[in-house]
Design an enzyme around this catalytic site. Structure first.
Site, PDB file in Angstrom:
ATOM      1  N   ASP A 153       0.737  -1.024   0.134  1.00 41.05           N
ATOM      2  CA  ASP A 153       0.017   0.106   0.231  1.00 41.05           C
ATOM      3  C   ASP A 153       0.842   1.399   0.077  1.00 41.05           C
ATOM      4  O   ASP A 153       1.921   1.340   0.680  1.00 41.05           O
ATOM      5  CB  ASP A 153      -0.830  -0.075   1.134  1.00 41.05           C
ATOM      6  CG  ASP A 153      -1.780  -1.142   1.468  1.00 41.05           C
ATOM      7  OD1 ASP A 153      -1.250  -2.075   1.162  1.00 41.05           O
ATOM      8  OD2 ASP A 153      -2.843  -0.991   2.005  1.00 41.05           O
ATOM      9  N   HIS A 181      -3.583  -8.310  -3.393  1.00 41.30           N
ATOM     10  CA  HIS A 181      -3.867  -7.369  -2.248  1.00 41.30           C
ATOM     11  C   HIS A 181      -4.001  -7.800  -1.101  1.00 41.30           C
ATOM     12  O   HIS A 181      -3.667  -7.546  -0.099  1.00 41.30           O
ATOM     13  CB  HIS A 181      -4.749  -6.174  -2.582  1.00 41.30           C
ATOM     14  CG  HIS A 181      -4.716  -4.930  -1.624  1.00 41.30           C
ATOM     15  ND1 HIS A 181      -3.641  -4.052  -1.511  1.00 41.30           N
ATOM     16  CD2 HIS A 181      -5.955  -4.924  -0.552  1.00 41.30           C
ATOM     17  CE1 HIS A 181      -4.266  -3.156  -0.462  1.00 41.30           C
ATOM     18  NE2 HIS A 181      -5.308  -3.866  -0.047  1.00 41.30           N
ATOM     19  N   HIS A 233      -2.380  -4.866   2.250  1.00 40.21           N
ATOM     20  CA  HIS A 233      -3.536  -4.719   3.060  1.00 40.21           C
ATOM     21  C   HIS A 233      -3.648  -4.312   4.449  1.00 40.21           C
ATOM     22  O   HIS A 233      -4.576  -3.733   4.890  1.00 40.21           O
ATOM     23  CB  HIS A 233      -4.557  -5.779   2.622  1.00 40.21           C
ATOM     24  CG  HIS A 233      -6.066  -5.630   2.843  1.00 40.21           C
ATOM     25  ND1 HIS A 233      -6.643  -4.614   2.843  1.00 40.21           N
ATOM     26  CD2 HIS A 233      -6.725  -6.920   3.557  1.00 40.21           C
ATOM     27  CE1 HIS A 233      -8.182  -4.867   2.909  1.00 40.21           C
ATOM     28  NE2 HIS A 233      -8.039  -6.113   3.547  1.00 40.21           N
ATOM     29  N   ASP A 289      -6.346   7.087  -1.541  1.00 38.85           N
ATOM     30  CA  ASP A 289      -6.984   7.263  -0.217  1.00 38.85           C
ATOM     31  C   ASP A 289      -6.177   7.578   0.823  1.00 38.85           C
ATOM     32  O   ASP A 289      -4.952   7.218   0.935  1.00 38.85           O
ATOM     33  CB  ASP A 289      -8.055   6.217  -0.022  1.00 38.85           C
ATOM     34  CG  ASP A 289      -9.218   6.285  -0.912  1.00 38.85           C
ATOM     35  OD1 ASP A 289      -9.715   7.328  -1.370  1.00 38.85           O
ATOM     36  OD2 ASP A 289      -9.972   5.084  -1.083  1.00 38.85           O
ATOM     37  N   ARG A 290      -6.703   8.136   1.919  1.00 36.56           N
ATOM     38  CA  ARG A 290      -5.982   8.505   3.195  1.00 36.56           C
ATOM     39  C   ARG A 290      -4.883   9.499   3.055  1.00 36.56           C
ATOM     40  O   ARG A 290      -5.355  10.719   3.507  1.00 36.56           O
ATOM     41  CB  ARG A 290      -5.315   7.157   3.680  1.00 36.56           C
ATOM     42  CG  ARG A 290      -6.195   6.158   4.215  1.00 36.56           C
ATOM     43  CD  ARG A 290      -6.833   6.457   5.532  1.00 36.56           C
ATOM     44  NE  ARG A 290      -7.724   5.320   6.202  1.00 36.56           N
ATOM     45  CZ  ARG A 290      -8.333   5.335   7.417  1.00 36.56           C
ATOM     46  NH1 ARG A 290      -8.384   6.522   7.965  1.00 36.56           N
ATOM     47  NH2 ARG A 290      -9.111   4.423   7.714  1.00 36.56           N
ATOM     48  N   HIS A 342      -1.065   4.465  -0.470  1.00 37.88           N
ATOM     49  CA  HIS A 342      -2.058   5.465   0.157  1.00 37.88           C
ATOM     50  C   HIS A 342      -1.973   7.011  -0.073  1.00 37.88           C
ATOM     51  O   HIS A 342      -1.913   7.443   0.928  1.00 37.88           O
ATOM     52  CB  HIS A 342      -2.510   4.949   1.451  1.00 37.88           C
ATOM     53  CG  HIS A 342      -3.471   3.675   1.808  1.00 37.88           C
ATOM     54  ND1 HIS A 342      -4.626   3.775   1.336  1.00 37.88           N
ATOM     55  CD2 HIS A 342      -3.202   2.446   2.209  1.00 37.88           C
ATOM     56  CE1 HIS A 342      -5.297   2.524   1.536  1.00 37.88           C
ATOM     57  NE2 HIS A 342      -4.401   1.896   2.116  1.00 37.88           N
ATOM     58  N   ARG A 380     -12.689  -7.246   9.357  1.00 41.07           N
ATOM     59  CA  ARG A 380     -13.031  -5.965   8.824  1.00 41.07           C
ATOM     60  C   ARG A 380     -14.469  -5.961   8.440  1.00 41.07           C
ATOM     61  O   ARG A 380     -14.922  -4.923   7.952  1.00 41.07           O
ATOM     62  CB  ARG A 380     -12.152  -6.108   7.279  1.00 41.07           C
ATOM     63  CG  ARG A 380     -10.879  -5.836   7.398  1.00 41.07           C
ATOM     64  CD  ARG A 380     -10.074  -5.940   6.212  1.00 41.07           C
ATOM     65  NE  ARG A 380      -8.660  -5.955   6.355  1.00 41.07           N
ATOM     66  CZ  ARG A 380      -7.785  -5.080   6.521  1.00 41.07           C
ATOM     67  NH1 ARG A 380      -8.086  -3.835   6.355  1.00 41.07           N
ATOM     68  NH2 ARG A 380      -6.500  -5.217   6.456  1.00 41.07           N
ATOM     69  N   ASP A 401      -4.054  -0.252  -3.537  1.00 44.36           N
ATOM     70  CA  ASP A 401      -4.295   0.832  -2.396  1.00 44.36           C
ATOM     71  C   ASP A 401      -3.127   1.928  -2.629  1.00 44.36           C
ATOM     72  O   ASP A 401      -2.444   2.197  -1.831  1.00 44.36           O
ATOM     73  CB  ASP A 401      -4.113   0.139  -0.935  1.00 44.36           C
ATOM     74  CG  ASP A 401      -5.623  -0.368  -0.566  1.00 44.36           C
ATOM     75  OD1 ASP A 401      -6.404  -0.732  -1.492  1.00 44.36           O
ATOM     76  OD2 ASP A 401      -5.935  -0.675   0.770  1.00 44.36           O
ATOM     77  N   ASN A 456      -8.402  -2.965  -2.384  1.00 49.96           N
ATOM     78  CA  ASN A 456     -10.084  -2.494  -1.996  1.00 49.96           C
ATOM     79  C   ASN A 456     -10.334  -1.168  -1.978  1.00 49.96           C
ATOM     80  O   ASN A 456     -11.219  -0.839  -2.159  1.00 49.96           O
ATOM     81  CB  ASN A 456     -10.140  -3.238  -0.522  1.00 49.96           C
ATOM     82  CG  ASN A 456      -9.334  -2.582   0.729  1.00 49.96           C
ATOM     83  OD1 ASN A 456      -7.892  -2.579   0.397  1.00 49.96           O
ATOM     84  ND2 ASN A 456      -9.753  -1.923   1.584  1.00 49.96           N
ATOM     85  N   HIS A 457      -9.310  -0.304  -1.583  1.00 49.11           N
ATOM     86  CA  HIS A 457      -9.574   1.098  -1.964  1.00 49.11           C
ATOM     87  C   HIS A 457      -9.601   1.683  -3.492  1.00 49.11           C
ATOM     88  O   HIS A 457      -9.788   2.713  -3.598  1.00 49.11           O
ATOM     89  CB  HIS A 457      -8.415   1.828  -1.160  1.00 49.11           C
ATOM     90  CG  HIS A 457      -8.747   2.116   0.057  1.00 49.11           C
ATOM     91  ND1 HIS A 457      -9.093   3.009   0.811  1.00 49.11           N
ATOM     92  CD2 HIS A 457      -8.441   1.096   1.308  1.00 49.11           C
ATOM     93  CE1 HIS A 457      -9.404   3.071   2.063  1.00 49.11           C
ATOM     94  NE2 HIS A 457      -8.910   1.816   2.417  1.00 49.11           N
TER      95      HIS A 457
END
Length: 482
Positions: A225, A335, A410, A257-258, A227, A383, A254, A286-287
């Site tokens: 990730d 991922h 992840h 995001d964030r 991010h 999750r 990923d 997943n993002h």
């Protein structure tokens, strides 16, 4: 009957957990809340507090379970409704979230915070219903059909990187682009769209599972990730070299995001993919999905820096990202993780229909969301989506497909990576000091032809004064997810 001594010890454990929570040591806090619950399992606040810690570690399924238990013990314990609403909201289950916010609002009609969160969530539910109603026909068309690229004017004042009429990416363009982004400048929308159109056509032609061969003379790097942490991405390139034909990379989902430099990250990665299509690989995380992007900042960032049209076009592109890779017929890279069901073979994934938003169950969901667990078998996901799989599940999958081990991402890890399942499941996470608050290292893995993994860890580097999640959904900000 719980003894007085255990009651007192439980309260002390809760106070210890609260202190660790204040110090942002959420995993340690969870351990102490669990000790308190084990000694006195009838206190709603213990579950409510642990639920909040689970939210901080993105264990939304566990957060919901604890909130459910707190409500079961005391239906008037409103913090539990808040926690459950926040967990469902983070998973994009807005109607469930709205119902819990409504419960709090009705119980506390003068509570401004409860009223504001209800109104914000209600707006999301209504907006999604409206968009669903009007988009039935438009979903059949690509966003790019409504974008007049041919007549886009590149202003004389623009002095940034430029592409030719064929939008072909060159080494010189990428050098300029990285420097341009480092200075917090925006690539012109004409060239941005040109890159996106080209990359979409490329990914449309790829299978859902991509096979990679490492030449005997080269190393191969797998990153987890990112991010939106652009300056940490540049640090990876400083440490390990830029992508090239002799320095290939796989970025394992990923990307966005964030972090609040997701636009810079994704265009940099797409640019190197266009420059070196056979030596730069990208897998969906997943993002890379609508719900996550709308909640955690990428959608807002693209709209701020470009437009809603471009944000929608990214959704189309993300739908075509491959789901996983196999390196030298020996390493399976995805991922999230492995599957709820036994019997899945590589051949089943190669031609899997992936052009859609991730469902809440099935092969695609598991690839993007699942996590390993230390004990055998499978269990419900912490999750709330996907599954947790044990070492026996990993071994069976590898044996069935004649593979050596799994690499996945992840999950934040203190050292940036973790080796589990007797060396057969490796987690790599490449966003150090995740969200400017987790204090973790980042890592990447380098492989050679023998597929023996070498781990490199690194610390975070300074970035411009833009906080993580600067473009995130208002509800997340109001709920303290910053």
């Amino acid at each position: 009957m719980v003894s007085l001594t255990l009651v007192e010890e439980a309260e002390q454990d809760k106070n210890t957990a609260n202190q660790f929570f204040k110090e942002k040591k959420y995993l340690v806090a969870i351990e102490w809340y669990t000790k308190a619950i084990d000694k006195n399992p009838n206190i709603p606040a213990y579950y409510g507090n642990r639920s909040f810690a689970y939210l901080r570690t993105e264990c939304f399924g566990y957060a919901i379970t604890d909130a459910d238990k707190a409500v079961e013990l005391d239906r008037t314990y409103l913090k539990a409704y808040y926690r459950r609403a926040e967990a469902n909201m983070a998973l994009g289950r807005y109607k469930k979230s709205l119902a819990d916010y409504d419960t709090v609002r009705r119980a506390r009609p003068k509570d401004n915070d409860a009223r504001m969160k209800f109104k914000e969530c209600d707006k999301i539910v209504k907006r999604l219903a409206f968009e669903k109603a009007i988009n039935v026909e438009s979903l059949k068309k690509s966003v790019i059909e409504s974008v007049d690229m041919e007549n886009m004017v590149v202003e004389d004042s623009y002095s940034g990187p430029k592409l030719g009429d064929d939008y072909k990416v060159t080494v010189q363009f990428m050098e300029q682009l990285v420097a341009w982004f480092r200075d917090q400048k925006i690539l012109h929308r004409k060239y941005a769209y040109g890159m996106l159109v080209t990359i979409k056509k490329y990914f449309e032609e790829q299978p859902s599972l991509v096979h990679i061969t490492i030449p005997s003379c080269n190393k191969f790097t797998v990153c987890g990730d990112i991010h939106g942490q652009f300056y940490d991405l540049l640090n990876i390139f400083e440490i390990n070299g830029l992508p090239s034909e002799t320095n290939p990379y796989l970025f394992n989902g990923d990307f966005v995001d964030r972090g609040s430099f997701s636009v810079e990250v994704i265009f940099t990665l797409f640019g190197f993919k266009l420059l070196y299509p056979d030596h730069m690989f990208m897998a969906r995380g997943n993002h890379e999905s609508i719900n996550m992007n709308q909640m955690y900042g990428f959608d807002g960032e693209v709209k701020e820096k470009y437009s809603k049209n471009m944000s929608d076009f990214f959704t189309e592109i993300f739908n075509w990202l491959p789901l996983c890779h196999v390196i030298n017929n020996g390493v399976f890279v995805t991922h999230g993780g492995l599957f709820q069901e036994d019997g899945i073979k590589i051949e089943d994934i190669e031609n899997f229909e992936r052009n859609r938003q991730p469902p809440e169950s099935g092969v695609m969901c598991d690839l993007l969301w699942s996590d390993p667990q230390s004990f055998t078998g499978r269990s419900a996901s912490k999750r709330g989506v996907g599954v947790q799989f044990g070492p026996d599940v990993t071994s069976a999958f590898l044996d069935r497909n004649r593979l050596k081990y799994v690499i996945r991402s992840h999950e934040v890890k203190d050292e940036g990576y973790e080796v589990s399942h007797d060396g057969k499941c490796i987690t790599v996470f490449s966003a150090p000091n995740y969200c400017d608050q987790m204090g973790n290292k980042g890592a990447f893995i380098t492989l050679k032809e023998d597929l023996v993994p070498k781990f490199t860890t690194f610390e975070s580097v300074p970035h411009p004064d833009v906080k993580p999640m600067a473009y995130a959904n208002n509800l997340l900000k109001m709920s303290g997810f910053m």
